[in-house]
Write an enzyme that holds these catalytic residues in place. Sequence first.
Site, PDB file in Angstrom:
ATOM      1  N   TRP A 111       0.856  -1.204  -0.115  1.00 50.24           N
ATOM      2  CA  TRP A 111       0.081  -0.033   0.082  1.00 50.24           C
ATOM      3  C   TRP A 111       0.873   1.028  -0.130  1.00 50.24           C
ATOM      4  CZ3 TRP A 111      -4.257  -0.625  -2.198  1.00 50.24           C
ATOM      5  CH2 TRP A 111      -4.883  -1.885  -1.992  1.00 50.24           C
ATOM      6  N   ASP A 188      -1.448   6.837   6.272  1.00 47.95           N
ATOM      7  CA  ASP A 188      -2.747   6.009   5.661  1.00 47.95           C
ATOM      8  C   ASP A 188      -2.999   5.011   6.737  1.00 47.95           C
ATOM      9  OD1 ASP A 188      -4.323   4.189   4.601  1.00 47.95           O
ATOM     10  OD2 ASP A 188      -3.147   3.655   3.000  1.00 47.95           O
ATOM     11  N   LYS A 212     -13.185  -0.599   6.637  1.00 42.31           N
ATOM     12  CA  LYS A 212     -12.606  -1.514   7.652  1.00 42.31           C
ATOM     13  C   LYS A 212     -13.059  -1.487   9.170  1.00 42.31           C
ATOM     14  CE  LYS A 212      -8.784  -1.673   4.324  1.00 42.31           C
ATOM     15  NZ  LYS A 212      -8.735  -3.009   3.699  1.00 42.31           N
TER      16      LYS A 212
END
Length: 377
Positions: A111, A188, A212
């Site tokens: 990511w 993030d 999430k």
Amino acid sequence: MRNNMVDKPRTIFTFSAGPSMMPKSVLEQLAQDIIDYNDTGMSIAELSHRSSYYKDEIFPSTRNAFKELLNVSDDYEIIFISGGASFEFGNILRNLMKKCDLAQYINIGNWSKKAHDTAKVFENDGLVKRIESIDGLQKIDGLVAIRQILPTEINPDSAYVYITANETIAGIQYLSFPDTGKVPLVADMSSEIFTREFDMDDFGAVYACGQKNFGFAGFSVVIVRKELLGEVLAGTTDVQNYKKLAENDSAINTPPTVAVYTAGLIADYIKKMGGVKAMARDADAKSGLIYGLIDNSDNFYSNPVHPEVRSKINIPFILSNKDFEELFKKEAAIEGLFTLGGHRSVGGLRASMYIGMPYEGAEKLASFMQHFAEKYG
Ligand code: PMP
């Protein structure tokens, strides 16, 4: 507090990396509101974002709940924005790059690399001068670990230093965040927000997608220091402009109203459960159960991450005999344990346990893993 939520037991548990489980009481409340929001005779999905229900109740209530839970001071804006976390890869740069010549990305896996690669597109197109990648990993005792970044590696002229706080695929999580001095740190926190305590003042910006830990896929929260906002990169539209979004209560265009409402329900749920501190304890307990089982399985199961930086949210593991992988997933599904496959880029197995995963889900998985190891080990 919008309702009197009580969580009832669940029998099916999904360990997906996202979209993921939501607290059952939230789902029940939402189901009711989809038919009739607060006795208005209208569905929550039908309410105008310009109605006072949304403008004066739903939006401020969700924003304030986030502010309170994450202890966000008035120095920061809290923005809800359409689009997943990937949309913010570019928006972060558009809003925080200003006239700087450089932004630095610490790479600990998929990511952070994706965020870096997105930023590189701007460099290749000549919109920014330089995007730098810093390798954030090292090996300790043959296990993957996070490397402490040296102060000399942080360029004081950098617009920001970017990290992925919890690497969802590899299951690696910062134990403590890098010290970037005066350079704003951007994180993030898609897979860990609300599951760990952190000091917002250590960050220039933090963002996370909703799928999430606070509900729906396809929308995100961005929390950003006000003084960093203002100048944006050429070609930035209003719906990507954090300052304009903040000035317009995140409603420049039609916002994801149901997602914002649901995020508020989940925030209320977190408050009711004891706040972020309690969620962090819960993440410790759930992940501890699974790691404990892996470590005591005589290598039937293994996890390649150094114990210090093992993610408390996403637990990748492999079987010593890979031939049993499909059987593992099949037998787990019979027990009501779903989506245990690893990310398609790496394979193996993975258990993701966010806010909505009850402790019983982790217990049930641990018990299944134990029996599976006894049967086939
Ligand atoms: N960052 C992290 C850490 C993630 O785990 C994910 C999704 N799994 C993303 C970004 C991308 O999120 P989205 O699919 O919402 O764009």
